[in-house]
Every structure is written in C-alpha cells, then in structure tokens.
Write an enzyme that holds these catalytic residues in place. Structure first.
Site, short mmCIF file in Angstrom:
data_model
loop_
_atom_site.label_atom_id
_atom_site.label_comp_id
_atom_site.label_asym_id
_atom_site.label_seq_id
_atom_site.Cartn_x
_atom_site.Cartn_y
_atom_site.Cartn_z
N ALA A 22 0.82 -1.21 0.00
CA ALA A 22 0.00 0.00 0.00
C ALA A 22 0.85 1.26 0.00
O ALA A 22 2.01 1.25 0.42
CB ALA A 22 -0.92 0.00 1.22
N ASP A 133 -1.24 -5.87 17.87
CA ASP A 133 0.10 -5.34 17.52
C ASP A 133 0.26 -3.94 18.08
O ASP A 133 0.70 -3.02 17.39
CB ASP A 133 0.31 -5.36 16.01
CG ASP A 133 1.78 -5.12 15.63
OD1 ASP A 133 2.66 -5.41 16.46
OD2 ASP A 133 2.04 -4.66 14.51
#
Length: 459
Positions: A22, A133
């Site tokens: 991305a 995360d």
C-alpha cells in the site's frame, strides 16, 4: 506534465508513507476542503498475494470503530485497478517519535497518553475487536497531542476464535507480545492487548523496553518470567500498576475495568466522549473487492493548477535560469499557450512527434519525455526534451518544453511544429500567442483576472 489525481470527490497529493502492499497519500475533499489520508492498494497485488481476507478484515475492523482515540475510516472507494481507503489525517506523528526525541516522559504526560490508550483499547474490546500489535509506532498523535490508535492490520474479530474461544495466531512485535501468545496454546485477545499496553506504559515512563535482548530465545524467556525491573524513581503507584499489567499469568492479570479504578490511573482521568453512533454499512467494503461496473469509480488525472504568481515567474523577463546555465536559456526552454484541453494537448504532442519520426515518447512521473532514437544522425548527440502542461484555468494551459541535451536545430524544429499544432488557432479557432513574453500577460488587481493580449481572457 505535473499531474493531479482525483478519485471521486478526493484530490490526491503527496505521498505520506509507503509499504509492500500500500501507499498512503494526502488528500483533500474538493467539496469541503477537509484533509484526509488515503491508503491506496493495488488490486492485482492484493489478489496475487492472496491477502484479500486480511485487507478486508482491517477495513471492516476500522469501520466498526468510532472512537476519538482511534484513527477513523470514513469510506472505501475503488477503481478497476486500485482500492482507496479514506482515513482520518493525523498530523502529530507517532508516539514512538515522541519517546525517541524526548526519552522518558513526565509521569503526568505519560499517564494522559496511557489513559487515552486504555480508553481506545477498551472500546475496541467492547466491540469484539482485538488489535494484537500495539506498540508506540502504531499509536499516533493528532495536532492537539491526543492519542490515535492505528494500523489494525493484525486485528482479530470474534469470528476468528476457535471452539475454545481463543485466538491461535502468533503475531505482533516480539518486545511487546504477551507470553501466552508466544506459548502458542491459544490466548485471549483482550488480555494479550493489555500486556502490550503495559509495555507501552513502561516505555513512556522510563524511555527503554522492559524486555529486550538480541537473542530471541533469551528475550522470550524474560517475557515468560516477566523478568524486568522498575526503576526506583518511578512513583509507587506507577510501579504497582505496571507490575499488575505485566503479570505473566493472563488469568490473574489486571483487567481494563480494574485499571480504570486504579488510583494512579484515575488521577486527572477524563473518559472519552463518544459521539452517537450511526449504523455501519460494509457495502462499500464488499463492493471494493468486486469489479462490478456500477461500483467502480474513474481515476481522473489532469495538470496541476497554476496560480497568477507562478505564471508571472514563468514569463521570460523574470526567468532567472540564464544566470545558472552555460547555454542561452532561450535555447533550452520554450513556453507557449493553448486553449485546448490537457488530454488533447498530450495527444497532439504524440501525433506531432510521430509525424517527425525518429523520436519516441515516454511518460514518467507525470511528465512527457521526448527522446531521439537515432542519435548517430546528430553530431551533438540524441535530443532529449521534457514536456509539461500547466493549467492556468480549465480553458487555458501553458505548455513548457525543456531541452536536456541534443541538437539545437532539431529542438527548434520540434518547438516550431508543436507550437503550430498546439496553438489555439489550430485547435479551437481562437487567437493566442505562440510564446509567453511578459509584455503580453497582464494582471488586473481589481478583478483578479489574467488576460493575454489578443483576446484570450481567463478568470
């Protein structure tokens, strides 16, 4: 040619960040002027690397979350080649940068960030979303210094739990990961996230990691045993809370409701004010991963707008490039105006070059590169010319040619042909000068209108 890209109502600008799958660009809503960050995914790569479910999960996760301390996802758009995720634009950088620059933070400052982090994480958990995360790099700060949790790429939804009600995917960053995640026997997403929050709190207050070692096996042993030391200069309340969060046993680890009731945590605590929620539709997410024509938007490209001051700077009398170039600037740079649409200008350039023969056209970074293919026929080397199109108004463009190398005579011939073919006379039947000398361009300060002598007027 300098290019502006537009998808739907969003005009895309500079690149803010780039990863394997991305690219994130700054964007402006042309209707409201509001700034956004747009994550752009290449559809071909998404399908090629079989990460469709991963990407859809991240998007669906963020659409479910509407909290002032979580980066907001507004909508998802798609073209035939790209998927566009429109996100809140956060300008304050990463919490990691704050620690890297300042080292440990004052306890009151660290507490404020931690309170907002717990607020955000608790809200996510109440919606059945686990981040998995959490680390300072994934905690952003807005312009006012408020926490914005981001990057839900490893997030999990309840549907991913197995029959035992636990998650089983080992993921996250080693220094921040909970011991039960490493053990790989299944874990509760909420308690695992909370451990990561405890590590973040320790880093905020001390400036270093509680668990760290170059040897991964040794690092994991320290995490399993919760082998760390709190410095004595930390307040008793902070030390106590950290130890209760970094409990290696997830069953006895402190919970978020218990944290909120903790005396050290409660000092100056102001819970986030939630806005009234509207129903969340995932229709745009599902449509983005299909190629149904009715859901696809057209990617629009066009020349960058040129304002009055930029146009002044381009006039010959104010062009200072000659002071820095050995060759006469007039032999290197040529400009002329055209009242034809940018798309037609580009097509005309390609046609003109094709008719001349021996010159190839390359498009790169929004510019048109013209290169001579048979340099041996020219004693001065092959001709290389860069062409750009600038928009003054929708009905008036400036075409600029810059010679990098090659035969001056051939360059003049090319300029003459392009100037003739691109002039307003040849394209639209209106008069326009072939060049742009300063004497022919005027600025009306009262009406804020540019006008070129000969009848061309643009506002």
């Amino acid at each position: 040619m300098n290019i502006k890209n537009r998808i739907g109502k969003y005009e895309l600008g500079r690149v803010l960040g780039e990863g394997n799958f991305a690219k994130v660009k700054y964007a402006i809503n042309v209707e409201t002027g509001q700034s956004y960050a747009v994550k752009i995914l290449d559809k071909e790569k998404v399908f090629q690397y079989k990460i469709v479910s991963h990407i859809k999960r991240e998007i669906c996760t963020l659409k479910l979350i509407k909290h002032p301390n979580v980066v907001r996802l507004y909508e998802v758009l798609a073209s035939k080649r790209k998927i566009y995720i429109v996100l809140e634009f956060v300008t304050g950088g990463e919490l990691f940068d704050k620690i890297a620059c300042n080292g440990k933070l004052h306890e009151n400052v660290a507490r404020k960030y931690f309170q907002q982090l717990i607020d955000a994480v608790g809200y996510c958990h109440s919606r059945g979303v686990y981040h998995r995360d959490l680390k300072p790099e994934n905690v952003l700060l807005d312009a006012k210094g408020n926490v914005k949790v981001s990057d839900f790429g490893l997030s999990a939804l309840p549907q991913q739990c197995r029959a035992d009600g636990l998650l089983h995917t080992t993921c996250g960053s080693p220094n921040y990961v909970a011991p039960e995640v490493i053990a790989d026997r299944g874990y509760d997403g909420a308690t695992a996230d909370l451990w990561s929050c405890g590590v973040i709190l320790f880093v905020l207050l001390t400036g270093w990691l509680p668990f760290d070692d170059r040897n991964l096996a040794v690092l994991y042993q320290k995490i399993f045993k919760s082998d760390f030391k709190c410095p004595n200069w930390l307040s008793p309340g902070a030390r106590n809370l950290i130890k209760r969060i970094l409990d290696p046993n997830p069953k006895t680890r402190i919970t978020i409701p218990e944290i909120i009731e903790n005396e050290w945590f409660k000092e100056g605590y102001s819970p986030a004010k939630l806005v009234e929620e509207e129903d969340t539709s995932l229709d745009d997410v599902n449509a983005a991963f299909t190629n149904a024509e009715e859901h696809l938007l057209t990617e629009e490209t066009g020349p960058v707008h040129m304002n009055a001051f930029q146009l002044i700077a381009m006039s010959v009398s104010l062009d200072l490039s000659g002071f820095f170039e050995e060759e006469d600037a007039a032999e290197r740079k040529t400009r002329f105006m055209s009242m034809h649409p940018a798309k037609d200008i580009i097509e005309k350039i390609e046609e003109t070059v094709k008719d001349m023969g021996g010159i190839e056209v390359q498009k790169k970074n929004g510019k048109i590169m013209l290169r001579q293919t048979n340099p041996k026929s020219s004693k001065n080397g092959h001709l290389s010319v860069t062409t750009e199109v600038f928009e003054v108004t929708p009905s008036l463009h400036v075409v600029e040619l810059r010679k990098s190398s090659g035969d001056v005579a051939l360059y003049r011939e090319l300029c003459k042909k392009l100037s003739g073919n691109l002039s307003s006379d040849s394209l639209s039947g209106n008069h326009s000068s072939d060049s742009l000398p300063s004497s022919e361009v005027k600025f009306d300060e009262n009406n804020a209108v540019w006008s070129a002598e000969g009848g061309v007027t643009c506002s």
